[in-house]
Design a protein around this motif. Structure first.
Motif, PDB file in Angstrom:
ATOM      1  N   PRO A 179     -18.047 -21.536  78.748  1.00  0.00           N
ATOM      2  CA  PRO A 179     -19.222 -20.986  78.076  1.00  0.00           C
ATOM      3  C   PRO A 179     -20.359 -20.747  78.928  1.00  0.00           C
ATOM      4  CG  PRO A 179     -18.478 -23.297  77.872  1.00  0.00           C
ATOM      5  CD  PRO A 179     -17.312 -22.841  78.574  1.00  0.00           C
ATOM      6  N   ALA A 180     -20.540 -21.395  79.960  1.00  0.00           N
ATOM      7  CA  ALA A 180     -21.776 -21.250  81.132  1.00  0.00           C
ATOM      8  C   ALA A 180     -21.469 -20.049  81.657  1.00  0.00           C
ATOM      9  CB  ALA A 180     -21.788 -22.403  81.781  1.00  0.00           C
ATOM     10  N   GLY A 181     -20.331 -19.216  81.805  1.00  0.00           N
ATOM     11  CA  GLY A 181     -20.222 -17.999  82.450  1.00  0.00           C
ATOM     12  C   GLY A 181     -20.921 -16.865  81.789  1.00  0.00           C
ATOM     13  N   ALA A 182     -20.406 -15.663  82.134  1.00  0.00           N
ATOM     14  CA  ALA A 182     -20.960 -14.408  81.502  1.00  0.00           C
ATOM     15  C   ALA A 182     -21.107 -14.106  80.176  1.00  0.00           C
ATOM     16  CB  ALA A 182     -20.221 -13.222  82.112  1.00  0.00           C
ATOM     17  N   THR A 183     -21.704 -13.488  79.483  1.00  0.00           N
ATOM     18  CA  THR A 183     -21.942 -13.286  78.078  1.00  0.00           C
ATOM     19  C   THR A 183     -22.102 -11.836  78.015  1.00  0.00           C
ATOM     20  OG1 THR A 183     -23.103 -15.231  77.631  1.00  0.00           O
ATOM     21  CG2 THR A 183     -23.346 -13.767  76.046  1.00  0.00           C
ATOM     22  N   LEU A 184     -21.287 -11.182  76.823  1.00  0.00           N
ATOM     23  CA  LEU A 184     -21.363  -9.754  76.804  1.00  0.00           C
ATOM     24  C   LEU A 184     -22.250  -9.453  75.580  1.00  0.00           C
ATOM     25  CD1 LEU A 184     -19.953  -7.137  77.386  1.00  0.00           C
ATOM     26  CD2 LEU A 184     -18.211  -7.605  75.923  1.00  0.00           C
ATOM     27  N   THR A 185     -23.216  -8.821  75.472  1.00  0.00           N
ATOM     28  CA  THR A 185     -24.242  -8.674  74.443  1.00  0.00           C
ATOM     29  C   THR A 185     -24.323  -7.300  73.710  1.00  0.00           C
ATOM     30  OG1 THR A 185     -25.326 -10.678  75.302  1.00  0.00           O
ATOM     31  CG2 THR A 185     -26.573  -9.283  73.750  1.00  0.00           C
ATOM     32  N   PHE A 186     -24.235  -7.118  72.638  1.00  0.00           N
ATOM     33  CA  PHE A 186     -24.338  -5.965  72.261  1.00  0.00           C
ATOM     34  C   PHE A 186     -25.424  -5.787  71.201  1.00  0.00           C
ATOM     35  CE2 PHE A 186     -19.788  -6.718  72.809  1.00  0.00           C
ATOM     36  CZ  PHE A 186     -19.321  -5.451  73.354  1.00  0.00           C
ATOM     37  N   PRO A 187     -26.211  -4.548  70.865  1.00  0.00           N
ATOM     38  CA  PRO A 187     -26.977  -4.397  69.989  1.00  0.00           C
ATOM     39  C   PRO A 187     -26.275  -4.682  68.586  1.00  0.00           C
ATOM     40  CG  PRO A 187     -27.276  -2.588  71.278  1.00  0.00           C
ATOM     41  CD  PRO A 187     -26.141  -3.457  71.996  1.00  0.00           C
ATOM     42  N   THR A 188     -26.821  -5.092  67.592  1.00  0.00           N
ATOM     43  CA  THR A 188     -25.988  -5.671  66.349  1.00  0.00           C
ATOM     44  C   THR A 188     -25.386  -4.153  65.691  1.00  0.00           C
ATOM     45  OG1 THR A 188     -27.805  -7.039  65.739  1.00  0.00           O
ATOM     46  CG2 THR A 188     -26.418  -6.340  64.082  1.00  0.00           C
ATOM     47  N   GLY A 189     -25.719  -3.121  65.908  1.00  0.00           N
ATOM     48  CA  GLY A 189     -25.078  -1.991  65.088  1.00  0.00           C
ATOM     49  C   GLY A 189     -23.862  -1.433  65.986  1.00  0.00           C
ATOM     50  N   ALA A 190     -23.778  -1.879  67.335  1.00  0.00           N
ATOM     51  CA  ALA A 190     -22.736  -1.334  68.241  1.00  0.00           C
ATOM     52  C   ALA A 190     -21.774  -2.299  68.118  1.00  0.00           C
ATOM     53  CB  ALA A 190     -23.173  -1.195  69.707  1.00  0.00           C
ATOM     54  N   PHE A 191     -21.839  -3.588  67.617  1.00  0.00           N
ATOM     55  CA  PHE A 191     -20.645  -4.406  67.778  1.00  0.00           C
ATOM     56  C   PHE A 191     -19.512  -4.031  66.866  1.00  0.00           C
ATOM     57  CE2 PHE A 191     -18.578  -8.401  66.326  1.00  0.00           C
ATOM     58  CZ  PHE A 191     -18.236  -8.854  67.323  1.00  0.00           C
ATOM     59  N   SER A 192     -19.643  -3.242  65.595  1.00  0.00           N
ATOM     60  CA  SER A 192     -18.598  -2.803  64.835  1.00  0.00           C
ATOM     61  C   SER A 192     -17.582  -1.835  65.858  1.00  0.00           C
ATOM     62  CB  SER A 192     -18.951  -2.109  63.610  1.00  0.00           C
ATOM     63  OG  SER A 192     -19.553  -3.070  62.736  1.00  0.00           O
ATOM     64  N   SER A 193     -18.413  -0.619  66.550  1.00  0.00           N
ATOM     65  CA  SER A 193     -17.417   0.017  67.369  1.00  0.00           C
ATOM     66  C   SER A 193     -16.617  -0.462  68.428  1.00  0.00           C
ATOM     67  CB  SER A 193     -18.614   0.987  68.062  1.00  0.00           C
ATOM     68  OG  SER A 193     -19.163   1.857  67.147  1.00  0.00           O
ATOM     69  N   PHE A 194     -17.227  -1.663  69.210  1.00  0.00           N
ATOM     70  CA  PHE A 194     -16.577  -2.441  70.057  1.00  0.00           C
ATOM     71  C   PHE A 194     -15.382  -2.902  69.573  1.00  0.00           C
ATOM     72  CE2 PHE A 194     -15.841  -6.709  71.913  1.00  0.00           C
ATOM     73  CZ  PHE A 194     -15.444  -6.131  73.109  1.00  0.00           C
ATOM     74  N   ILE A 195     -15.588  -3.579  68.435  1.00  0.00           N
ATOM     75  CA  ILE A 195     -14.355  -4.490  67.713  1.00  0.00           C
ATOM     76  C   ILE A 195     -13.049  -3.337  67.537  1.00  0.00           C
ATOM     77  CG2 ILE A 195     -13.488  -5.495  65.637  1.00  0.00           C
ATOM     78  CD1 ILE A 195     -15.048  -7.339  67.595  1.00  0.00           C
ATOM     79  N   GLU A 196     -13.672  -1.990  67.058  1.00  0.00           N
ATOM     80  CA  GLU A 196     -12.609  -1.077  66.730  1.00  0.00           C
ATOM     81  C   GLU A 196     -11.743  -0.393  67.899  1.00  0.00           C
ATOM     82  OE1 GLU A 196     -11.349  -0.110  63.770  1.00  0.00           O
ATOM     83  OE2 GLU A 196     -12.602  -1.736  63.086  1.00  0.00           O
TER      84      GLU A 196
END
Length: 70
Positions: free
Chosen positions: A39-56
């Motif tokens: 949990p202290a490692g890297a974090t992948l961050t998305f703008p709220t609207g781009a998250f759905s595309s990432f999941i697909e």
């Protein structure tokens, strides 16, 4: 950008202590993902609207089958 403090584990954590999964945190401007084992490692961050595309893309191109082109 602030780091979210509302981390929760995936519902697909599996058995045992559920540490073999990802955690997700939401914020009104972004969504963050991290490895629950580090949990202290890297974090992948998305703008709220781009998250759905990432999941697909993740659903369509599971790890180890083919490159997703991202």
């Amino acid at each position: 950008m602030t780091t979210p403090d509302n981390w929760r584990k995936s519902s697909y954590s599996g058995g045992g202590d559920g540490n073999n999964c990802v955690e997700i945190a939401t914020h009104f401007t972004h969504i963050a993902i991290r490895d629950s084992k580090t949990p202290a490692g890297a974090t992948l961050t998305f703008p709220t609207g781009a998250f759905s595309s990432f999941i697909e893309v993740v659903k369509t191109h599971p790890a180890g089958t083919e490159r997703a082109g991202i």
